[in-house]
Scaffold this active site. Structure first.
Site, PDB file in Angstrom:
ATOM      1  N   HIS A  90     -12.467   0.673  -3.427  1.00 43.78           N
ATOM      2  CA  HIS A  90     -12.389  -0.717  -3.871  1.00 43.78           C
ATOM      3  C   HIS A  90     -12.572  -1.638  -2.674  1.00 43.78           C
ATOM      4  O   HIS A  90     -12.516  -1.194  -1.528  1.00 43.78           O
ATOM      5  CB  HIS A  90     -11.031  -1.005  -4.539  1.00 43.78           C
ATOM      6  CG  HIS A  90      -9.887  -0.850  -3.588  1.00 43.78           C
ATOM      7  ND1 HIS A  90      -9.261   0.359  -3.358  1.00 43.78           N
ATOM      8  CD2 HIS A  90      -9.270  -1.751  -2.773  1.00 43.78           C
ATOM      9  CE1 HIS A  90      -8.309   0.192  -2.451  1.00 43.78           C
ATOM     10  NE2 HIS A  90      -8.295  -1.078  -2.066  1.00 43.78           N
ATOM     11  N   HIS A 129     -14.148  -4.714   3.174  1.00 45.93           N
ATOM     12  CA  HIS A 129     -14.514  -3.337   3.499  1.00 45.93           C
ATOM     13  C   HIS A 129     -14.088  -2.421   2.359  1.00 45.93           C
ATOM     14  O   HIS A 129     -13.325  -2.823   1.483  1.00 45.93           O
ATOM     15  CB  HIS A 129     -13.814  -2.889   4.792  1.00 45.93           C
ATOM     16  CG  HIS A 129     -12.332  -2.847   4.657  1.00 45.93           C
ATOM     17  ND1 HIS A 129     -11.535  -3.972   4.748  1.00 45.93           N
ATOM     18  CD2 HIS A 129     -11.478  -1.803   4.393  1.00 45.93           C
ATOM     19  CE1 HIS A 129     -10.268  -3.638   4.567  1.00 45.93           C
ATOM     20  NE2 HIS A 129     -10.208  -2.330   4.334  1.00 45.93           N
TER      21      HIS A 129
END
Length: 195
Positions: free
Chosen positions: A48, A131
């Site tokens: 995620h 990220h």
């Protein structure tokens, strides 16, 4: 029941908001997960892009979090992943795939931050670095991590659609997956109304 009592651990829930990774992009990320021995690779289903880590909060505050997030306008947009890196400097503790920043992502993250402050949560003090975490490290040789980054620094994906934001819960106290979808924003996209 008095509302002023200190919540017990069982009354707490660990939450964060994030963007999901489509299957075809998750497959590309999973192929990166090699080359560093003894690390905890993140499960493919748990990939995620975090928008706002909320942390351990009382369950009644979670209702306020949900209400605040539901008010944030959302329009679908696209993202792409680019490059890899590590958090922790000379003592790396995580390796990640980078997310190319866009105005839409920046605005959405800022709206999530503002919503959490309105709920009364302390502000996030770290700069936002979008990220996808690939692995968590414990005492790995820095050289091994640098070799991983060097070998994968040209990693990139095609653009992919982001159609919703998600409120996830994590295991209490330890964090980490498996993550559970608690709420979706928007909860219903145009054209998805039931007959």
């Amino acid at each position: 029941m008095p509302t002023s009592r200190t919540p017990h651990r069982k009354d707490m829930i660990r939450l964060f908001t994030a963007l999901e990774i489509p299957d075809e992009i998750a497959e590309r990320l999973a192929r990166l997960q090699r080359g560093i021995e003894g690390v905890r690779w993140i499960e493919r289903d748990d990939f995620h892009i975090t928008l706002r880590f909320i942390g351990d909060i009382p369950e009644n505050v979670a209702d306020d979090v949900d209400a605040a997030l539901a008010e944030i306008p959302f329009a679908p947009f696209e993202l792409e992943l680019e490059g890899v890196g590590a958090f922790g400097g000379t003592k790396p503790h995580a390796v990640w795939a980078g997310v190319k920043m866009t105005e839409q992502l920046k605005l959405l993250q800022q709206r999530h931050e503002s919503a959490m402050r309105r709920v009364g949560l302390p502000p996030e003090t770290r700069n936002y670095t979008p990220h996808v975490t690939l692995a968590r490290l414990k005492g790995r040789e820095t050289d091994e991590v640098y070799r991983f980054i060097e070998a994968n620094n040209l990693f990139a994906t095609p653009r992919f659609a982001i159609t919703r934001a998600v409120l996830f819960s994590a295991r209490a106290s330890t964090g980490g997956g498996p993550y559970v979808v608690e709420r979706i924003y928007p909860d219903e996209l145009p054209g998805e109304e039931e007959d």
